[in-house]
Scaffold this active site. Structure first.
Site, PDB file in Angstrom:
ATOM      1  N   CYS A  79      -1.840 -18.362  15.428  1.00  0.00           N
ATOM      2  CA  CYS A  79      -2.255 -17.631  16.619  1.00  0.00           C
ATOM      3  C   CYS A  79      -3.692 -18.003  17.006  1.00  0.00           C
ATOM      4  O   CYS A  79      -3.928 -19.081  17.520  1.00  0.00           O
ATOM      5  CB  CYS A  79      -2.076 -16.131  16.398  1.00  0.00           C
ATOM      6  SG  CYS A  79      -2.043 -15.175  17.928  1.00  0.00           S
ATOM      7  N   HIS A 167       3.516 -15.432  14.492  1.00  0.00           N
ATOM      8  CA  HIS A 167       3.114 -14.956  13.166  1.00  0.00           C
ATOM      9  C   HIS A 167       4.277 -15.096  12.180  1.00  0.00           C
ATOM     10  O   HIS A 167       5.196 -14.269  12.182  1.00  0.00           O
ATOM     11  CB  HIS A 167       2.667 -13.493  13.241  1.00  0.00           C
ATOM     12  CG  HIS A 167       1.350 -13.307  13.921  1.00  0.00           C
ATOM     13  ND1 HIS A 167       0.156 -13.365  13.239  1.00  0.00           N
ATOM     14  CD2 HIS A 167       1.039 -13.101  15.228  1.00  0.00           C
ATOM     15  CE1 HIS A 167      -0.842 -13.182  14.096  1.00  0.00           C
ATOM     16  NE2 HIS A 167      -0.331 -13.017  15.305  1.00  0.00           N
ATOM     17  N   GLU A 169       4.189 -14.559   9.048  1.00  0.00           N
ATOM     18  CA  GLU A 169       4.039 -13.643   7.920  1.00  0.00           C
ATOM     19  C   GLU A 169       4.715 -12.303   8.131  1.00  0.00           C
ATOM     20  O   GLU A 169       4.919 -11.556   7.170  1.00  0.00           O
ATOM     21  CB  GLU A 169       2.545 -13.421   7.609  1.00  0.00           C
ATOM     22  CG  GLU A 169       1.761 -12.661   8.669  1.00  0.00           C
ATOM     23  CD  GLU A 169       1.197 -13.525   9.791  1.00  0.00           C
ATOM     24  OE1 GLU A 169       0.252 -13.070  10.459  1.00  0.00           O
ATOM     25  OE2 GLU A 169       1.720 -14.639   9.996  1.00  0.00           O
ATOM     26  N   SER A 221      -7.661   5.967 -16.531  1.00  0.00           N
ATOM     27  CA  SER A 221      -7.469   7.047 -15.569  1.00  0.00           C
ATOM     28  C   SER A 221      -6.081   7.656 -15.634  1.00  0.00           C
ATOM     29  O   SER A 221      -5.827   8.677 -15.022  1.00  0.00           O
ATOM     30  CB  SER A 221      -7.698   6.514 -14.147  1.00  0.00           C
ATOM     31  OG  SER A 221      -6.668   5.603 -13.789  1.00  0.00           O
ATOM     32  N   GLY A 223      -3.632   5.868 -14.475  1.00  0.00           N
ATOM     33  CA  GLY A 223      -2.956   5.117 -13.427  1.00  0.00           C
ATOM     34  C   GLY A 223      -2.537   3.724 -13.867  1.00  0.00           C
ATOM     35  O   GLY A 223      -2.843   3.272 -14.972  1.00  0.00           O
ATOM     36  N   VAL A 224      -1.840   3.031 -12.961  1.00  0.00           N
ATOM     37  CA  VAL A 224      -1.285   1.715 -13.260  1.00  0.00           C
ATOM     38  C   VAL A 224      -2.385   0.687 -13.506  1.00  0.00           C
ATOM     39  O   VAL A 224      -2.342  -0.078 -14.476  1.00  0.00           O
ATOM     40  CB  VAL A 224      -0.372   1.248 -12.101  1.00  0.00           C
ATOM     41  CG1 VAL A 224       0.147  -0.162 -12.357  1.00  0.00           C
ATOM     42  CG2 VAL A 224       0.787   2.211 -11.912  1.00  0.00           C
ATOM     43  N   ASP A 225      -3.393   0.652 -12.630  1.00  0.00           N
ATOM     44  CA  ASP A 225      -4.390  -0.417 -12.685  1.00  0.00           C
ATOM     45  C   ASP A 225      -5.174  -0.410 -13.994  1.00  0.00           C
ATOM     46  O   ASP A 225      -5.292  -1.436 -14.665  1.00  0.00           O
ATOM     47  CB  ASP A 225      -5.361  -0.310 -11.501  1.00  0.00           C
ATOM     48  CG  ASP A 225      -4.644  -0.353 -10.156  1.00  0.00           C
ATOM     49  OD1 ASP A 225      -3.532  -0.908 -10.101  1.00  0.00           O
ATOM     50  OD2 ASP A 225      -5.200   0.172  -9.173  1.00  0.00           O
ATOM     51  N   THR A 227      -4.415   0.985 -16.762  1.00  0.00           N
ATOM     52  CA  THR A 227      -3.527   0.789 -17.911  1.00  0.00           C
ATOM     53  C   THR A 227      -3.219  -0.684 -18.129  1.00  0.00           C
ATOM     54  O   THR A 227      -3.300  -1.192 -19.253  1.00  0.00           O
ATOM     55  CB  THR A 227      -2.220   1.576 -17.716  1.00  0.00           C
ATOM     56  OG1 THR A 227      -2.532   2.957 -17.522  1.00  0.00           O
ATOM     57  CG2 THR A 227      -1.306   1.419 -18.911  1.00  0.00           C
TER      58      THR A 227
END
Length: 509
Positions: A79, A167, A169, A221, A223-225, A227
């Protein structure tokens, strides 16, 4: 050296989506602002120029020097990127007679085009532009058209440089993944070796080399990150990783005890620290969201500073920073207004003599989960909804008190457990409740009440960069509302947030 593709960001709303599509094709990529293009080296296999809200005809339009790129690397202009290439080579770009947005179909595809291999005339594409390339420079050749856009794709002769007006994507470009794969594999010669298993092997090796026998403290925490970051670090340095799980008084109901038990069952070297009173004291009287975030961040730093000294000889602070945190902290137009402070981005105070290690800094959220699966982390833990670093502190609008925290914990507990019981939890990206600084009149047992309001929020997303509100069943919302009002003292009204991101953010503060 890890091969990569560089995405040069001109400010398009779709730039992060380009990066995600490349990662899905197992090719590592990085996004860099147009005003901060990195020095390129042999690991760079290709360049993509993103779209933009600007017109190339604007006086202030981004126009970086691409002389070190064009003719030296494969290039795909999307674009705005395509229009920039055409304009810089003295082609004619002009405002479209009609603004071209939405679905279109290819009416011509060059049969010998490597970029369009496997894509036929009639393929649906997604247009989103206000300018049109009317005339191509002499050294360009047309490789695609639609009914209304004569020059929908081009190639620069004697270069591996291409431009497309649509686009690829976005989901609505039905052969977009094919086009991107053609560019990555056939033109850039990428090996498509960016996989979770490969990431784990490479990252563990790099962590071993960087950290050696140094000690690392890492804040868990639940959480996923954090861990996944912890397990990666544990694989690299074993018991030299010292995990700290802080109860900041702003966690979900019973979360400190249950998550601490879960972590200890995973074999992590983890210590629980009750710091509720320190956080409440620092937050006392604060109502501004940024002030609350910074206060919470300050106490976290203080707690970790104290705990790292107890560890003895700790040299590193591990963090679960992920790529969207990094992207949202960089502006494509230089310094910009802060939307929200990211608790994992921005470094440490001078007095804290620790270096930062961020094993997940290159990953989107869904990639973190795939890496976690590769590490054989419990799927239930990997499927947990994201939870903000400042916790309930930014879900209580206005000042924070232990009483308000208790009320919101009870509301949140009912909402989240109801999602799980009804089989809706995994259909939601993130859910939670906000305690509003609003009181409303109600009637309970023929008596007038004047109590607080909570807003329920549930969104669908892939990585948190954009999000849409979840269309939860009315019957479910009705039951949850009734249960909250009947069981949580101090609440007499429940509302449901139907705002998307953008323009709203996922959290209210």
């Amino acid at each position: 050296m890890r091969e990569m593709v560089i995405v040069i960001d001109f400010g398009s709303q779709y730039t992060q989506l380009i990066a995600r599509r490349l990662r899905e094709l197992n090719v590592y990529c990085e996004i860099h602002p147009h005003n901060s293009i990195p020095n390129l080296n042999g690991s760079v296999k290709g360049i993509i120029l993103s779209g933009s809200p600007f017109s190339v005809l604007d006086r202030a339009a981004p126009n970086p020097d691409l002389s070190a790129i064009l003719g030296h690397y494969p290039v795909l202009g999307v674009c705005y990127g395509a229009q920039l290439l055409a304009k810089n080579y003295k082609g004619e770009v002009a405002p479209s007679n009609t603004r071209e947005y939405g679905r279109a179909n290819l009416s011509f595809v060059a049969s010998n085009s490597t970029l369009f291999k496997g894509i036929s005339s009639g393929s649906q594409v997604w247009m989103s532009h206000g300018d049109t390339i009317n005339t191509l420079p002499a050294e360009f050749e047309k490789i695609a058209s639609t009914k209304d856009v004569e020059i929908a794709g081009f190639k620069i002769q004697n270069e591996l440089s291409f431009g497309i007006q649509f686009h690829p994507e976005v989901f609505h470009s039905t052969d977009g993944a094919t086009l991107l794969k053609n560019f990555l594999v056939d033109i850039c010669k990428c090996s498509q070796d960016w996989t979770p298993d490969a990431f784990v092997a490479t990252q563990v090796s790099e962590l071993k080399q960087t950290l050696g026998t140094d000690k690392v403290v890492l804040g868990l925490s639940g959480g996923v990150d954090s861990t996944v970051a912890a397990i990666l670090l544990q694989k690299a340095i074993g018991d030299n990783l010292n995990c700290i799980f802080v109860d900041n008084g702003l966690l979900r109901k019973n979360e400190f005890e249950s998550v601490l038990e879960q972590y200890q069952g995973m074999g992590l070297n983890v210590k629980g620290v009750n710091a509720k009173e320190k956080f409440y004291k620092e937050l006392d009287g604060l109502t501004d969201p940024e002030a609350k975030r910074k206060a919470i961040g300050k106490v976290f730093i203080d707690v970790f500073d104290e705990e790292s000294k107890l560890v003895g000889d700790a040299k590193w602070l591990g963090q679960g920073t992920i790529y969207p945190d990094v992207i949202e902290s960089v502006s494509v137009n230089g310094p910009s207004a802060t939307i929200k402070s990211h608790h994992n981005v921005g470094g440490l105070p001078d007095y804290m003599k620790l270096e930062v290690v961020e094993p997940l800094r290159a990953l989107f959220k869904d990639e973190v989960r795939r890496v976690g699966a590769s590490l054989e982390i419990n799927p239930t833990l990997l499927g947990r909804h994201p939870f903000p670093g400042p916790g309930l502190g930014i879900r209580i609008l206005g000042n924070i008190t232990p009483e308000k925290v208790h009320i919101l914990q009870e509301v949140d507990h009912i909402f989240i457990n109801s999602l799980k019981k009804e089989g809706l939890y995994d259909d939601v990206w993130q859910a939670g409740a906000m305690l509003l600084p609003v009181q409303s009149v109600g009637v309970m047992g023929d008596e007038r009440t004047y109590e607080q309001v909570v807003a329920l929020r549930a969104v669908s997303s892939t990585d948190g960069m954009t999000a849409d509100w979840c269309h939860l069943p009315y019957a479910f919302l009705s039951n949850v509302s009734n249960e909250i009002i009947n069981k949580v003292k101090g609440i007499n009204r429940v509302v449901y947030d139907i705002s998307s991101k953008p323009p709203a953010t996922i959290e209210w503060e």
